[in-house]
Design a protein around this motif. Structure first.
Motif, PDB file in Angstrom:
ATOM      1  N   ILE A  46      30.451  42.246  43.937  1.00 24.59           N
ATOM      2  CA  ILE A  46      30.955  43.430  44.637  1.00 24.59           C
ATOM      3  C   ILE A  46      30.650  43.386  46.132  1.00 24.59           C
ATOM      4  N   ASP A 104      37.594  40.138  41.999  1.00 26.39           N
ATOM      5  CA  ASP A 104      38.602  40.556  41.027  1.00 26.39           C
ATOM      6  C   ASP A 104      38.137  40.224  39.607  1.00 26.39           C
ATOM      7  N   LEU A 105      37.990  41.253  38.792  1.00 26.65           N
ATOM      8  CA  LEU A 105      37.543  41.038  37.407  1.00 26.65           C
ATOM      9  C   LEU A 105      38.565  40.292  36.551  1.00 26.65           C
ATOM     10  N   THR A 137      36.818  47.033  30.340  1.00 24.48           N
ATOM     11  CA  THR A 137      37.987  47.920  30.375  1.00 24.48           C
ATOM     12  C   THR A 137      39.028  47.472  31.389  1.00 24.48           C
ATOM     13  N   ARG A 138      38.874  46.325  31.942  1.00 26.74           N
ATOM     14  CA  ARG A 138      39.812  45.844  32.968  1.00 26.74           C
ATOM     15  C   ARG A 138      41.182  45.636  32.417  1.00 26.74           C
ATOM     16  N   GLU A 150      27.204  49.835  34.106  1.00 24.77           N
ATOM     17  CA  GLU A 150      28.408  50.078  34.911  1.00 24.77           C
ATOM     18  C   GLU A 150      29.283  48.830  35.014  1.00 24.77           C
ATOM     19  N   VAL A 151      28.678  47.702  35.265  1.00 20.58           N
ATOM     20  CA  VAL A 151      29.427  46.451  35.417  1.00 20.58           C
ATOM     21  C   VAL A 151      30.083  46.054  34.092  1.00 20.58           C
ATOM     22  N   LYS A 182      30.957  47.992  31.612  1.00 19.81           N
ATOM     23  CA  LYS A 182      32.060  48.925  31.336  1.00 19.81           C
ATOM     24  C   LYS A 182      33.297  48.524  32.117  1.00 19.81           C
ATOM     25  N   LYS A 183      33.127  48.211  33.382  1.00 20.12           N
ATOM     26  CA  LYS A 183      34.252  47.769  34.230  1.00 20.12           C
ATOM     27  C   LYS A 183      34.858  46.480  33.667  1.00 20.12           C
ATOM     28  N   ALA A 184      33.999  45.542  33.295  1.00 21.89           N
ATOM     29  CA  ALA A 184      34.467  44.242  32.820  1.00 21.89           C
ATOM     30  C   ALA A 184      35.227  44.371  31.505  1.00 21.89           C
ATOM     31  N   TRP A 189      31.786  36.548  39.956  1.00 17.81           N
ATOM     32  CA  TRP A 189      32.346  37.831  40.367  1.00 17.81           C
ATOM     33  C   TRP A 189      31.246  38.637  41.040  1.00 17.81           C
TER      34      TRP A 189
END
Length: 92
Positions: free
Chosen positions: A32, A63-64, A91-92, A84-85, A87-89, A30
């Motif tokens: 960005i 796409d996570l 909470t997807r 940051e990454v 947290k995104k991963a 994955w």
């Protein structure tokens, strides 16, 4: 055969992906950076970091959702982006 997912399409993520694919695993990275993801997925290269080809068994996505079926998650993003990454991963 393990489903290995790698956060990060940089040099470290690409190197880990290549080793995992060489060992017969299902590998998706994955990232960005659209250009890097495209280079890996379509051209089987990560020319930003390497002159050598990347296995056609290594895939890349922005796409996570790729994380949903991971047996193993490897985190290979720069330290400054780690929080940051993740947290995104998570909470997807």
């Amino acid at each position: 055969r393990m489903k290995i997912r790698i956060l990060g399409t940089g040099s470290w993520g690409t190197a880990l992906a290549q080793v995992a694919a060489d060992n017969g695993n299902d590998v998706i990275m994955w990232g960005i950076n659209e250009a890097e993801v495209h280079d890996i997925e379509v051209n089987h290269h990560n020319s930003a970091f390497f002159d050598t080809p990347v296995s056609d068994k290594v895939h890349a996505s922005m796409d996570l959702a790729i994380l949903k079926d991971a047996d193993i998650l490897l985190v290979a993003v720069p330290t400054m982006a780690m929080e940051e990454v993740l947290k995104k991963a998570l909470t997807r």
